[in-house]
Structure formats: C-alpha cells, structure tokens
Design an enzyme around this catalytic site. Structure first.
Site, PDB file in Angstrom:
ATOM      1  N   PRO A  16       0.773  -1.252   0.000  1.00  0.00           N
ATOM      2  CA  PRO A  16       0.000   0.000   0.000  1.00  0.00           C
ATOM      3  C   PRO A  16       0.802   1.298   0.000  1.00  0.00           C
ATOM      4  CG  PRO A  16      -0.789  -1.528   1.705  1.00  0.00           C
ATOM      5  CD  PRO A  16       0.501  -2.073   1.186  1.00  0.00           C
ATOM      6  N   LYS A  64       4.228   7.236 -12.963  1.00  0.00           N
ATOM      7  CA  LYS A  64       2.935   6.907 -12.347  1.00  0.00           C
ATOM      8  C   LYS A  64       2.355   8.119 -11.606  1.00  0.00           C
ATOM      9  CE  LYS A  64      -0.410   4.712 -10.181  1.00  0.00           C
ATOM     10  NZ  LYS A  64      -0.503   3.510  -9.397  1.00  0.00           N
TER      11      LYS A  64
END
Length: 316
Positions: free
Chosen positions: A87, A192
């Site tokens: 995460p 990203k």
C-alpha cells in the site's frame, strides 16, 4: 481437499501451460491488486510462493496451488524473482529491510520488482540496499486498477538497470498488456505519479463541468456526448464519466463502488506534492486536487471511487 484440487486442475487446464518448465516466483502483498496479479502468474504456469500480512488474503491463492509462507524473508529464501505489491512507502521499507524482510535472506543475483506506488526516493533507497546484498531492485508501478489486474491488462512503468529489463518484462507481461521502460530506478514511480496527478485534475474538471451543465438545464448524457466530440474531451469524460447514469460499467453507475479509491488518489497526490516540493516544481492545480481529495477523505468518501468527486461537488 478434493474441491480445492479440482479447482486447481481446472485452473491449470484453462491456462494451457505446464508448470514444470518455469521456476518459482515470489509474491508479497495479496490485496485488491496483488491477488489477481499473482493469479495471472499461476495461470501462465509459474509456481508461486506468497505471503501477506493478513493470512486470510492467502487462502484463495493457496487453493489455486500457490505455496504460502509466513514472511517476506522466507519468500526470498526460496525464490530468486520476487514481486511486491504493497500500500505505501512504510510497508515497502518494512517488507524489504525489516527484521523478517526480503533482504534478510535474499539470494545473490535475485530480481526484486516492486509494483507498489511509493515515493521515488524510497525506490532508490531500496535499490541501494538490494545492491549491497547482490540483488537487483526495479520499481514497476501499475496503471489500470483492479479490472486490468484481473484481466492481465495492466500497464507497468519500469525503472531500473536497463540490462535487467528483459528479465523483468518476462514476468510483467504475464500480468500486463503494456510494459514500458522509463529509465533509472525511481522513474517508473515518477511516471505513475505524474499520470495520476493529471488524472485527478481531469476528473475534478470533468465533474465541475458536468455539475455546472446539469444546473444550467442540460441533459447529462447530451452534455457528455457534446464534450466527447469537442475539445474538452478527456478520459474522465469519455471512458470513466463521473455522473451516475451517463455510462454503464463504471463506478459512477454503481454508487461509486470498486474502481480506484479516493483515499488512494489522495495518497498519490500527496506523493506528487512531496516530489514537486523536492524538485521546486510549481503544481498549483495538483496541489488543489490534493486538498480536494483530502477533504473528501475527511467527509466519508475514502472508500468510494475517486470519480465520486462529482457527488462531493454536487453537495458542496
């Protein structure tokens, strides 16, 4: 148990490949993205050895034939290619350098691919730590969400030593449709973060526009149609429209369930802010987008798809 082995056999026969010819791949982090990615490795005939901090996340993969172990060090002890999908930056640091981390038992020459979205500076730190142990670290964050993870159509943005890209590509093409080499370690993360900053800005702009048009009396479907044949067209308007009822098969049509969570978008925008500050880059709209998504998290939108900014603006 019989059911599990039958499930495993049919899973393998569907994949149409033999497992014997391919060596074991480690996978750490079996969440919403990691689990379908690991399943695609199994489908392509790779024996998988996996672990997750939540043991219940491992059950389905175990039924499909994966070997489950207790911690990342055990994965690295048995596999010389390891993929991680975690995460956030602190999780990556713990999984690689913690007391039961990958680098405690990593073999020399191992290839470590991290598909988490984290701070590029952390990717660079992990690469240095891995290199000291004789291993190679590459960052390979993804675009495409849970749907693309399940169908094997993710886009991977890869940063690392160019000579190792082919080895990484072999595994990543089992999980994605596009595998793009971006440059040195950290550049995958950079690509990203930049993409997601633009995505957030575009989604907020689309939501503001649709909300204004509806209040001016325009039919939302008609307005979307006009936008999509005009210069305002973007991905958020033509592929992922945030207004309920305008498109089928998108989170806005399902009470903003599924998709890419508001909390995750807020996290990625936070990374964009950190990198912008570090590089002294002005990102006024990125900054505002970050604050909007943080406000949404504080108002109960955390678990909803990021396109729920339309709903948030409607009530604002």
């Amino acid at each position: 148990n019989q059911l599990a082995s039958r499930k495993f056999r049919s899973f393998l026969s569907n994949s149409g490949r033999s497992m014997a010819s391919k060596t074991q791949v480690g996978f750490i982090g079996l969440g919403n993205m990691g689990k379908p990615m690991a399943k695609n490795l199994l489908k392509h005939g790779y024996p998988v050895i996996a672990t997750d901090v939540f043991p219940e996340s491992c059950k389905e993969l175990q039924e499909l034939g994966a070997q489950i172990v207790d911690n990342p060090a055990e994965v690295a002890d048995q596999a010389d290619r390891v993929v991680t999908m975690l995460p956030s930056s602190p999780n990556v640091i713990e999984v690689y350098t913690g007391p039961n981390g990958i680098l405690k038992k990593v073999k020399k020459g191992s290839l470590l691919i991290d598909s988490s979205t984290i701070d590029p500076a952390v990717s660079k730190e992990m690469a240095v730590a891995a290199e000291k142990m004789g291993a190679v670290f590459m960052d390979a964050p993804v675009s495409g969400g849970v749907g693309a993870a399940s169908s094997g159509k993710l886009t991977f943005m890869v940063g690392g030593v160019e000579e190792e890209f082919t080895a990484a590509q072999e595994l990543l093409t089992c999980m994605g449709a596009n595998v793009v080499y971006c440059g040195a370690v950290g550049t995958g993360q950079a690509a990203k973060i930049c993409n997601n900053m633009l995505l957030a800005i575009g989604m907020i702009g689309t939501s503001e526009t649709m909300n204004l048009g509806i209040r001016l009396g325009l039919d939302p479907k008609l307005l979307a149609k006009i936008l999509n044949m005009s210069s305002g067209r973007c991905w958020s308007s033509d592929t992922y429209n945030p207004v309920p009822g305008v498109m089928e098969g998108v989170p806005s049509g399902n009470n903003y369930q599924g998709g890419f969570g508001t909390q995750l978008m807020a996290k990625d925008l936070g990374l964009a802010q950190t990198t912008a500050t570090n590089t002294k880059t002005p990102v006024p709209l990125g900054s505002l987008a970050h604050q909007i998504y943080r406000m949404m998290c504080a108002r109960g939108y955390s678990g909803k798809d990021f396109s729920s900014v339309f709903q948030f603006l409607q009530g604002a």
